[in-house]
Design a protein around this motif. Structure first.
Motif, PDB file in Angstrom:
ATOM      1  N   VAL A   6     -18.212  29.422  -0.250  1.00 62.58           N
ATOM      2  CA  VAL A   6     -18.415  29.885   1.091  1.00 62.58           C
ATOM      3  C   VAL A   6     -19.628  29.275   1.453  1.00 62.58           C
ATOM      4  O   VAL A   6     -20.111  29.442   0.981  1.00 62.58           O
ATOM      5  N   ARG A  41     -15.728  32.259   7.434  1.00 70.44           N
ATOM      6  CA  ARG A  41     -16.672  32.095   6.611  1.00 70.44           C
ATOM      7  C   ARG A  41     -16.760  34.067   5.864  1.00 70.44           C
ATOM      8  O   ARG A  41     -16.739  34.297   4.471  1.00 70.44           O
ATOM      9  N   GLU A  42     -16.730  35.605   6.361  1.00 66.99           N
ATOM     10  CA  GLU A  42     -16.555  36.797   6.313  1.00 66.99           C
ATOM     11  C   GLU A  42     -15.036  36.772   5.318  1.00 66.99           C
ATOM     12  O   GLU A  42     -15.264  37.183   4.276  1.00 66.99           O
ATOM     13  N   HIS A  45     -15.566  35.295   2.251  1.00 58.37           N
ATOM     14  CA  HIS A  45     -16.450  36.081   1.081  1.00 58.37           C
ATOM     15  C   HIS A  45     -15.684  37.104   0.995  1.00 58.37           C
ATOM     16  O   HIS A  45     -15.810  37.628  -0.543  1.00 58.37           O
ATOM     17  N   THR A  49     -14.882  37.926  -3.072  1.00 53.52           N
ATOM     18  CA  THR A  49     -15.371  39.073  -4.132  1.00 53.52           C
ATOM     19  C   THR A  49     -14.338  40.334  -4.610  1.00 53.52           C
ATOM     20  O   THR A  49     -14.278  40.595  -5.441  1.00 53.52           O
TER      21      THR A  49
END
Length: 53
Positions: A6, A41-42, A45, A49
């Protein structure tokens, strides 16, 4: 699945600065790139996760 790092906020800002200094892109274009990169990017991420659970 491929583990994609990321990008950090600093890396995004450096890329946006490159677009301004080297490519001469307008502020509106850079702003659009920034918005897209932050959304991407989110998403990265969230994927990281999800796969590490």
């Amino acid at each position: 699945m491929v583990n994609i790092p990321v990008p950090s906020s600093l890396e995004i800002q450096e890329f946006l600065q490159y677009l301004w200094l080297e490519r001469g892109l307008s502020k509106n274009t850079r702003d659009a790139y920034q918005q897209d990169l932050l959304i991407f990017r989110e998403w990265l991420h969230d994927q990281d996760t999800t796969t590490n659970k």
